[in-house]
Design a protein around this motif. Structure first.
Motif, short mmCIF file in Angstrom:
data_model
loop_
_atom_site.label_atom_id
_atom_site.label_comp_id
_atom_site.label_asym_id
_atom_site.label_seq_id
_atom_site.Cartn_x
_atom_site.Cartn_y
_atom_site.Cartn_z
N CYS A 29 0.83 -1.21 0.00
CA CYS A 29 0.00 0.00 0.00
C CYS A 29 0.86 1.26 0.00
O CYS A 29 0.50 2.28 -0.60
CB CYS A 29 -0.93 0.00 1.21
SG CYS A 29 -2.17 -1.30 1.15
N PHE A 30 2.02 1.19 0.71
CA PHE A 30 2.92 2.34 0.74
C PHE A 30 3.46 2.62 -0.66
O PHE A 30 3.47 3.76 -1.13
CB PHE A 30 4.05 2.07 1.71
CG PHE A 30 5.25 2.95 1.48
CD1 PHE A 30 5.20 4.31 1.74
CD2 PHE A 30 6.43 2.41 0.99
CE1 PHE A 30 6.30 5.11 1.52
CE2 PHE A 30 7.53 3.21 0.76
CZ PHE A 30 7.47 4.56 1.03
N LEU A 31 3.92 1.59 -1.32
CA LEU A 31 4.49 1.77 -2.66
C LEU A 31 3.42 2.24 -3.64
O LEU A 31 3.65 3.12 -4.47
CB LEU A 31 5.11 0.47 -3.14
CG LEU A 31 6.30 -0.04 -2.32
CD1 LEU A 31 6.73 -1.42 -2.79
CD2 LEU A 31 7.46 0.93 -2.41
N ILE A 32 2.25 1.64 -3.55
CA ILE A 32 1.19 1.98 -4.49
C ILE A 32 0.70 3.40 -4.26
O ILE A 32 0.33 4.10 -5.21
CB ILE A 32 0.02 0.98 -4.36
CG1 ILE A 32 0.51 -0.42 -4.69
CG2 ILE A 32 -1.12 1.37 -5.28
CD1 ILE A 32 1.18 -0.54 -6.05
N SER A 33 0.72 3.86 -3.03
CA SER A 33 0.30 5.24 -2.77
C SER A 33 1.20 6.24 -3.48
O SER A 33 0.78 7.36 -3.79
CB SER A 33 0.31 5.51 -1.26
OG SER A 33 1.65 5.47 -0.76
N VAL A 34 2.45 5.83 -3.73
CA VAL A 34 3.37 6.69 -4.47
C VAL A 34 3.16 6.54 -5.98
O VAL A 34 3.14 7.52 -6.73
CB VAL A 34 4.83 6.35 -4.11
CG1 VAL A 34 5.79 7.20 -4.93
CG2 VAL A 34 5.06 6.58 -2.62
N LEU A 35 3.00 5.29 -6.41
CA LEU A 35 2.88 5.02 -7.85
C LEU A 35 1.52 5.42 -8.40
O LEU A 35 1.41 5.88 -9.55
CB LEU A 35 3.12 3.54 -8.13
CG LEU A 35 4.49 2.97 -7.76
CD1 LEU A 35 4.53 1.49 -8.04
CD2 LEU A 35 5.58 3.69 -8.51
N LEU A 67 7.84 -5.15 -8.65
CA LEU A 67 7.20 -5.46 -7.38
C LEU A 67 6.45 -6.79 -7.46
O LEU A 67 6.45 -7.57 -6.50
CB LEU A 67 6.23 -4.33 -6.99
CG LEU A 67 6.85 -2.95 -6.74
CD1 LEU A 67 5.76 -1.93 -6.49
CD2 LEU A 67 7.83 -3.00 -5.58
N GLN A 68 5.82 -7.03 -8.59
CA GLN A 68 5.07 -8.27 -8.78
C GLN A 68 5.99 -9.49 -8.75
O GLN A 68 5.58 -10.58 -8.36
CB GLN A 68 4.30 -8.20 -10.11
CG GLN A 68 3.65 -9.49 -10.57
CD GLN A 68 2.51 -9.94 -9.66
OE1 GLN A 68 2.13 -9.24 -8.73
NE2 GLN A 68 1.98 -11.13 -9.94
N ASP A 113 2.51 -8.96 -2.04
CA ASP A 113 1.25 -9.41 -2.62
C ASP A 113 0.51 -8.23 -3.23
O ASP A 113 -0.21 -7.50 -2.54
CB ASP A 113 0.39 -10.09 -1.54
CG ASP A 113 -0.90 -10.66 -2.11
OD1 ASP A 113 -1.04 -10.67 -3.35
OD2 ASP A 113 -1.75 -11.10 -1.32
N LEU A 114 0.67 -8.02 -4.54
CA LEU A 114 0.00 -6.90 -5.20
C LEU A 114 -1.50 -7.13 -5.36
O LEU A 114 -2.23 -6.19 -5.70
CB LEU A 114 0.63 -6.65 -6.57
CG LEU A 114 2.03 -6.04 -6.59
CD1 LEU A 114 2.40 -5.59 -8.00
CD2 LEU A 114 2.14 -4.86 -5.63
N VAL A 115 -1.95 -8.35 -5.14
CA VAL A 115 -3.39 -8.61 -5.22
C VAL A 115 -4.14 -7.75 -4.20
O VAL A 115 -5.28 -7.36 -4.41
CB VAL A 115 -3.67 -10.11 -4.99
CG1 VAL A 115 -5.17 -10.37 -4.91
CG2 VAL A 115 -3.06 -10.93 -6.12
N LEU A 116 -3.46 -7.44 -3.09
CA LEU A 116 -4.09 -6.61 -2.06
C LEU A 116 -4.42 -5.21 -2.55
O LEU A 116 -5.30 -4.55 -2.00
CB LEU A 116 -3.15 -6.52 -0.84
CG LEU A 116 -2.93 -7.81 -0.05
CD1 LEU A 116 -1.81 -7.61 0.96
CD2 LEU A 116 -4.21 -8.24 0.64
N VAL A 117 -3.69 -4.74 -3.56
CA VAL A 117 -3.87 -3.36 -4.01
C VAL A 117 -4.44 -3.31 -5.43
O VAL A 117 -4.34 -2.29 -6.11
CB VAL A 117 -2.53 -2.59 -3.95
CG1 VAL A 117 -2.10 -2.41 -2.52
CG2 VAL A 117 -1.45 -3.30 -4.76
#
Length: 758
Positions: free
Chosen positions: A235-241, A263-264, A270-274
């Motif tokens: 979630c931290f990484l995705i919030s940036v991307l 990341l995948q 687990d990128l499925v979470l985002v």
């Protein structure tokens, strides 16, 4: 800086060298700064380090280009001096001024900022995640830099990184400064100084390849991510991307997808979470016009879809489905394919929890099945539709939201929107789509007869236009649906004569109205439609109910239509093998019910002389047929009428009327009436092949006494009021005659008023 200023802890020579236009002098100053920082670390003097960083920050924002470049290389030297363990304490102070230089108007400054940032990241390793958002923003700036030079430098850097591999990366990160120097510094000097140099012209294109290579694909970044992946939250990484994923720049899109792919590839993330955060922008990126972007996005989405198989418990099917429905109607075949593949997988994972989206899923998948040029897309769309179909259960009809005032239970589905959506596509151009929709409707009819009965008007009005379809198979399937609908919810096919289906009259009424509106439908498809309905239902009920419906139709505006209907029904009755039992009963007329059927058909068919005479001949009511023929001379003998008489004579020569020809051998009043009928028809006919056939037949009758045979005369009932029926026939034809006269007068008046009469 102004003279007399305090430069401590830096020496005056170092300060001057940092602003020098000669690159080697700036490098020497950077080496001194690196040494100073290491000594400060050993002496546990953080204040001195902070002062050095502050001075270099001032250099980096100076208006002088060379001073800026000195400040940037100095900041990188600070990071190298700090080393990986201590860099995290100052990473924010180091990175911020470097990032600000990436937007500088001078190409050389932007290039130097990229060098500096690269070297800082190589040393900081895990610490970069403390300023990840800032760094990634800088990264997106770098890959979109407008300059297109320094291609040679990029190629050399690429080759060096591939050759160095993991060994060079790990060792160099501790004691070497990695520099991509612009200008003519040369490779040999750099090798001597243990500095990695990419020689070439100005910056530009090298930045794109540099950043993509180092920040995405280089072993260092992968190692950093894998080292700290256990403590990273997706979630931290995705919030940036995530905010950057809306970019329309193809280079940025490739960058973003590559990061997500990296990341995948890390098992512990687990990128499925985002997925709810990234699926929509990834689908939009997949719609890019650039082949490279499409390739990268397609590979990532396929990988994520595969991950869903292994992380079923974390897939948020309910929130992902609306996203996919939006993209399933995209004009891009690639996006359609991917959306349908995801929908198919979610239906497998989510099951009946997705029933609330049943109608929207059909709305998305059916057009793909009908219009897609790719067979793969069609197959996936069909699979999606079939998966939705398999989720429905008979009790869903009892759980309609608000149906009985109670709260809807979990996983219920609104069935009416499904029916409405299916009917939208029943007129699609492709037969395959029609078959799928009709199969769906049959399935709905089987599971939910009560619901379909309540939708009778909607379904019937949507299906009737499909009867014009060029495919007989489609027409028959539609008729099966209509027949099933007419006996819903408890009836079954075929009907028995004693059955009384509740909705048959309404279905037939809608059919008659359709024939009336579109008489070409009656001409082209009337026989097939009526014959199939007789097979599916009951010939007697179909004929009797249609005849009663037609008797209610006003003659004044529908004379031609009524005549066509009578002609069509009579032709089917005489020629169709499926109606043989009905023909046999009409010949006998042994019961009151069949006498009522005869009377109803007589009145209905009175609008067409050919049909009503044929009915009398079929039922062996020869006296009435003779009377009808004698009345024909009073009417308007047209070419169409003569054609019908010609067809009647041809039918009399068919095997169906063998018994009629044998009746000519009988010596009774019925036989005499039959002769009167046939001679009357012979006199009406012009000289033609039919005339010759009938004349030959009559001329070959034996002279009296006639041959005697033992076939009993058919039973006759007195329950048919033939006087009333003949009176009805005369009344109908008198109305038709007056109607034609009135129409002729109106036409003459119109011509006179328009001046075209002369």
């Amino acid at each position: 800086m102004a003279g007399g200023a305090d430069y401590s802890p830096l020496s005056s020579a170092c300060v001057r060298a940092l602003s020098d236009k000669v690159s080697d002098k700036r490098k020497a100053a950077a080496t001194e700064i690196e040494k100073l920082v290491r000594e400060s670390i050993n002496a546990n003097n953080p204040q001195e380090i902070k002062r050095v960083i502050a001075m270099l920050e001032e250099y980096a924002i100076n208006s002088n280009v060379h001073t800026k470049k000195g400040g940037l290389i100095g900041l990188a030297a600070v990071a190298v001096g700090l080393g990986t363990q201590n860099c995290s304490l100052y990473i924010g102070d180091i990175v911020t001024p470097i990032v600000s230089c990436l937007s500088d108007q001078n190409t050389n400054v932007r290039y130097a900022a990229a060098e500096s940032l690269y070297n800082v990241v190589r040393v900081a390793r895990q610490s970069i995640f403390e300023v990840f958002e800032q760094l990634f923003t800088a990264l997106t700036v770098l890959v979109t830099d407008p300059d297109n030079h320094v291609r040679v430098g990029a190629g050399m850097l690429n080759t060096t990184m591939k050759a160095g591999g993991a060994e060079g990366v790990s060792a160099a990160a501790h004691d070497k400064v990695f520099v991509c120097a612009g200008g003519a510094e040369g490779v040999s000097a750099a090798a001597h100084d243990k500095v990695f140099v990419c020689a070439g012209g100005a910056e530009g294109e090298v930045l794109k390849e540099l950043v993509q290579l180092l920040m995405i694909k280089c072993l260092c970044v992968q190692e950093v991510l894998k080292e700290c992946s256990c403590s990273l939250e997706p979630c931290f990484l995705i919030s940036v991307l995530r905010p950057k994923l809306t970019s329309n720049n193809s280079t940025v899109q490739v960058l973003l997808v590559s990061w997500l792919s990296l990341l995948q590839s890390i098992p512990s993330l687990d990128l499925v979470l985002v997925l709810t955060d990234i699926l929509d922008p990834l689908m939009r990126i997949l719609d890019s016009p650039h082949l490279e972007v499409i390739k990268e996005a397609d590979a990532l989405l396929s990988s994520l879809l595969e991950s869903c198989h292994h992380h079923t418990e974390t897939v948020d099917c309910l929130n992902l489905t609306p996203v996919l429905l939006e993209h399933a109607v995209s004009s891009s075949p690639i996006v359609q394919d991917m959306s349908l593949l995801w929908l198919s997988e979610l239906l497998t994972l989510g099951g009946r929890s997705l029933l609330s989206y049943a109608a929207p899923i059909l709305s998305a998948s059916l057009p793909c099945f009908a219009e897609a040029s790719s067979s793969k897309t069609k197959d996936v769309a069909k699979k999606v539709s079939e998966k939705v179909m398999a989720l429905l259960q008979p009790h869903d009809d009892e759980l309609q939201p608000g149906g009985d005032g109670t709260a809807a239970k979990e996983n219920t589905v609104e069935l009416q929107p499904i029916v409405i959506e299916l009917l939208k596509h029943v007129m699609d151009d492709t037969d395959q789509c029609k078959f799928l929709v009709l199969r769906w409707l049959c399935h709905m009819m089987h599971l939910f007869p009560g619901l379909m009965q309540s939708e009778l008007e909607r379904v019937s009005n949507a299906l009737l236009p499909v009867l014009r379809d060029r495919s007989d198979v489609v027409v028959v399937k539609v008729l099966v649906l209509l027949a099933t609908l007419s006996v819903a919810p408890k009836g079954s096919l075929p009907l028995q004569d004693g059955d009384s289906p509740p909705h048959l009259d309404r279905v037939l009424e809608l059919l008659v109205e359709a024939f009336s509106r579109d008489q070409q439908l009656l001409v082209e498809r009337g026989q097939l439609i009526l014959r199939q309905l007789c097979v599916l239902l009951s010939p007697t009920q179909v004929y009797e109910r249609i005849s009663k419906l037609l008797q209610k139709v006003p003659v004044s505006q529908n004379s031609d239509f009524l005549s066509m209907m009578a002609h069509t029904m009579a032709t089917i009755l005489i020629t169709s093998k499926e109606l043989f039992p009905m023909r046999l009963q009409l010949r006998k007329l042994e019961t009151k019910d069949w006498c009522d059927v005869f009377a109803s058909l007589f009145k209905c068919w009175s609008h067409n002389s050919f049909s009503v005479i044929l009915l009398c001949l079929l039922s062996q009511n020869y006296r009435q047929s003779a009377q009808l023929v004698s009345l024909l001379g009073d009417g308007d003998i047209t070419v169409d009428f003569l054609v019908e008489v010609d067809k009647l004579v041809q039918l009399l020569e068919s095997p169906i009327f063998t018994y009629l020809r044998l009746d000519l051998l009988r010596n009774d009043s019925d036989s005499t009436a039959l002769l009167e009928t046939l001679y009357g028809l012979l006199m009406i006919l012009p000289q033609s092949s039919s005339y010759t056939k009938l004349a030959t037949r009559l001329s070959n009758l034996p002279a009296a006494p006639r041959l005697v045979h033992d076939r009993p005369s058919p039973c006759r009932t007195s329950q048919i009021d033939f006087d009333e029926l003949l009176g009805y026939f005369k009344e109908v034809h008198e109305k038709k005659r007056l109607q034609k006269q009135l129409a002729l007068v109106n036409d003459l008046h119109t011509l006179a008023r328009s001046g075209d009469f002369l």
